[in-house]
Scaffold this active site. Structure first.
Site, PDB file in Angstrom:
ATOM      1  CB  SER A   1     -36.659  23.706  24.654  1.00 27.91           C
ATOM      2  OG  SER A   1     -35.775  23.626  25.751  1.00 27.91           O
TER       3      SER A   1
ATOM      4  CB  SER B   1     -32.780  24.679  25.610  1.00 29.48           C
ATOM      5  OG  SER B   1     -33.287  23.816  24.637  1.00 29.48           O
TER       6      SER B   1
ATOM      7  CE  LYS C   1     -37.059  24.972  28.971  1.00 23.97           C
ATOM      8  NZ  LYS C   1     -35.780  24.458  28.417  1.00 23.97           N
TER       9      LYS C   1
END
Ligand code: GLN
Length: 484
Positions: free
Chosen positions: A153, A177, A78
């Site tokens: 996210s 997330s 990420k």
């Protein structure tokens, strides 16, 4: 079977036997990215040359007799986790050109174990969101249905894994997330206990809630990833100096006599009926496997969402004060004075959701409102923690849906922040309490994956993994892959 379809543990075996090389595996995954990522849009940055160089190095280490858990395994990261020499944007214009001069601790740990880092995945700006639509660059699409969101996210990491564009991935979980996008993309995602994994090099959103967590195609892969990153780190003052157990030993398909609690507050009106059906039948399956299932109450659950949306923005407003256009990141040209420089840089550098959070947080912390909002939310947080303490006095794990719905349409909730915030109504409270939880596939509703959330007490990852593994081994859900 294509090489990119392998799980980490399957690939490990082939690599160890010398039946495939890390270069072959990495090449196959890079070709897969080239083939499908123009549809999925999971990656912000792909580093194929560097990945192949890392793969060659992994093959050399293997030839020299080294044996590591992730040797030659291609992973996605990420874009909120710092990678030396590779852009780390946090999905934001303000960090569009930021290249970290150092690796986060988790990246060092992955490299030591021989992992091949493929690139950086898309995310909601500064991890604020539940759909990856708040990325300043583009939305990521759900590999099961390209008109839908992958969740967020960490939507890029979950989508990349579901689309076989990596063998495993890292995300961050502040309020859900990792777990929510895992649920929406039909993969496994784990939020470790607060303090279990180092946050050094994780760009801060809400420091008392943030935790890095792994995504895997199955529970075994998630366990391998967790083992690699669950270590004490003196560079993170909230890292806890408790040695990690050998998590693989927890992977036994036997949950007879284990006490499974079903919190009644997690089956609310308004949740999608197909989600409830899938989760209820997963719970029945656990009972069939010999678990003792009973209902439990977590009475303060309804206050999790309001408490989270005061505490997380309050911490974010403080953490994001560092983006001033001076030290690093975007700096607005042609400004009148220093105040204008701050104003223009932040006005043009941050997107609407980030600004909303900064304003909410600044308000909640301001003199005269602090006691009524921030302090009150902290007291509520203690009550939420106590609910869990009591429940874990009676139960080994708690089970519930991960998300109240399956993946929703791109654009469906962007103009309604409250609806978007409700996506995490079942995941936020674990971050507030600092405990651990996993999301695993447990069925489909309207043709889209449903996630089962298994929650455990602080540092009870082993218990959570054991229950997740036993359930997974008695089902086939984790073997389903989207057609692309
Ligand atoms: N969706 C939640 C939020 O927007 C949680 C995000 C996260 O875990 N990073 O804050």
């Amino acid at each position: 079977m294509e090489l990119y379809e392998l799980t980490i543990h399957e690939a490990q075996e082939l690599l160890r036997k010398g039946e495939i090389s890390a270069v072959e595996l990495t090449q196959a995954v890079i070709e897969r990215i080239v083939e499908v990522d123009n549809q999925v849009k999971a990656y912000l940055t792909v580093t194929p040359e560097s990945a192949l160089e890392q793969a060659r190095e992994a093959d050399r280490r293997q030839a020299a007799g080294e044996d590591h858990s992730l040797l030659g395994i291609p992973l996605a990261i990420k874009d909120v986790i710092c990678t030396k020499g590779v852009p780390t944007t946090c999905g934001s214009r303000i960090l569009e050109n930021f290249i970290p001069p150092y690796d986060a601790t988790v990246i060092e740990q992955l490299r030591q174990r021989g992992a091949v880092i493929l690139g950086k995945t898309n995310m909601d700006e500064f991890a604020m969101g539940s759909s990856t639509e708040n990325s300043a660059f583009f939305p990521t699409r759900n590999p099961w249905d390209l008109s839908r969101v992958p969740g967020g996210s960490s939507g890029g990491s979950a989508a990349a894994l579901a689309a076989d564009e990596c063998l495993g991935a890292l995300g961050s979980d502040t309020g859900g997330s990792v777990r929510q996008p895992a649920a929406l993309c039909g993969v496994v995602g784990l939020k470790p206990t607060y303090g279990r994994v180092s946050r050094y090099g994780l760009v801060a959103f809400a420091s008392s809630l943030d935790q890095i967590g792994p995504f895997g195609k199955d529970v075994t892969d998630c366990t391998i990833m967790l083992q690699a990153i669950a270590h004490y780190d003196a560079r993170d003052s909230t890292s806890v100096d408790v040695p990690a157990p050998n998590y693989a030993q927890a992977l036994v398909p036997d949950i007879r006599g284990m006490r499974v609690g079903v919190p009644r507050e997690y089956f609310v009106e308004g949740m999608q009926p197909g989600v409830e059906t899938a989760v209820r039948s997963a719970i029945e399956k656990m009972a069939d496997l010999g678990a003792e299932v009973d209902e439990v109450s977590l009475p303060h659950t309804e206050y999790s969402l309001p408490a989270y949306y005061l505490i997380a923005p309050a911490e974010a407003s403080a953490n994001l004060a560092r983006y001033d256009g001076v030290k690093y990141g975007y700096s607005h040209p042609e400004v009148e004075d220093v105040w204008d420089a701050y104003r223009q840089t932040r006005q043009n550098g941050f997107g609407p959701e980030v600004k909303r959070r900064i304003m909410l947080g600044t308000y909640a912390l301001s003199a005269g409102y602090y006691d009524a909002y921030y302090l009150k939310a902290q007291k509520v947080r203690t009550l939420i923690k106590r609910d869990f303490d009591q429940a874990f006095g009676k139960f080994d794990v708690l089970v519930a849906p991960t998300s109240p719905t399956v993946a929703f349409k791109i654009g469906e909730k962007v103009d309604d922040p409250l609806q978007m915030y409700l996506s995490d109504v079942f995941t936020l409270s674990l971050n507030l309490a600092g405990i651990c939880g996993i999301s695993i596939p447990c069925g489909f509703a309207d043709g889209l994956p449903v996630g089962l959330q298994i929650m455990g007490d602080a540092f009870a990852e082993e218990v959570v993994l054991r229950v997740a593994y036993a359930y997974e081994q008695s089902t086939e859900w984790h073997r389903r892959r989207p057609e692309l």
